[in-house]
Design an enzyme around this catalytic site. Sequence first.
Site, mmCIF file in Angstrom:
data_model
loop_
_atom_site.group_PDB
_atom_site.id
_atom_site.type_symbol
_atom_site.label_atom_id
_atom_site.label_comp_id
_atom_site.label_asym_id
_atom_site.label_seq_id
_atom_site.Cartn_x
_atom_site.Cartn_y
_atom_site.Cartn_z
ATOM 1 N N GLU A 43 1.211 -1.217 -0.291
ATOM 2 C CA GLU A 43 -0.134 -0.002 -0.330
ATOM 3 C C GLU A 43 1.127 1.440 0.545
ATOM 4 O O GLU A 43 1.721 1.401 0.990
ATOM 5 C CB GLU A 43 -0.927 -0.740 0.909
ATOM 6 N N LYS A 116 -10.477 2.369 -2.099
ATOM 7 C CA LYS A 116 -10.251 1.847 0.113
ATOM 8 C C LYS A 116 -11.232 2.332 0.459
ATOM 9 O O LYS A 116 -12.275 3.235 0.639
ATOM 10 C CB LYS A 116 -9.437 2.167 0.525
ATOM 11 N N CYS A 153 -5.615 -2.770 2.719
ATOM 12 C CA CYS A 153 -5.248 -2.798 3.847
ATOM 13 C C CYS A 153 -6.331 -2.575 4.920
ATOM 14 O O CYS A 153 -6.983 -4.415 4.963
ATOM 15 C CB CYS A 153 -4.320 -1.346 4.215
#
Length: 289
Positions: A43, A116, A153
Amino acid sequence: MRKVTVAATQMACSTDPEENVRKAEQAVREAAKKGANIILLQELFENIYFCQSYDNRYFDWAREADEHPMLQRMAALAKELNVVLPISFFEKANNVFFNSVMVIDADGTQLGVYRKTHIPDDPGYFEKFYFSPGNTGFKVWATKFGKIGVGICWDQWFPETARSLALQGAEIILYPTAIGRHTNGMTDDCSDHWQMAMRGHAAANMVPVVASNRVGLEKGQWTEIEFFGRSFIAGCRGEMIQEAGYHEETILTATFDLDEIEKVRRSFVLFRDRRPECYRSLLTLDGVN
């Protein structure tokens, strides 16, 4: 047989974006030499993990997807090496900003962006200051080497992410990551929990999972995070196939037969016996409303 080799890279990042991109490119080249077809970088590898601090200057690092020089460079690399690259980047979209991944196919085509979904806000992980919650929904891409789904993540902790991707036909799930422990003792080493959560997603959905994390000590305004690495590749039953250590920069690879995995998944009938009409509480925050 549809055999595919996946790779998870693990590296430390500096304050020099060009150095980081060169290092990432070299990792991709080394993974390709090992036979990897789908290669996962961590990331926000283009820079330090800037979300440790509140600093408006970091917004200058964001770029729009269609004019991002790093994405163009990685697209050329993917085409040269005939590999699929899910690339994490700091995205500017008009007046808002996202933590995003561009999926690049093996011919260099930029297939699309995932933004995300779950945005953390904890000491050292002040992502809500920088990123709006993603508005793309969970997405699956048909690449040259199979259907892949990507979470970023914090997404990896939520079973809904992996289940949504699996329901859309993802044959491999990939999670680029930046996670570690605070050196001042504010947090402990959660790396076992981190791995087990994703291995559970692999087992529950019978889909291999690949996670790529960074290593090294990075300092923010108030915190220092020692990124704990431990990147890994898990099989469709949640078994650990490959695992990196806490500190080394490395490349992991594993080969899967996607047709064989599909047969195993089909015979286990987990998806046949689902009862979506019974899961309405999943559409609420408190289980009631």
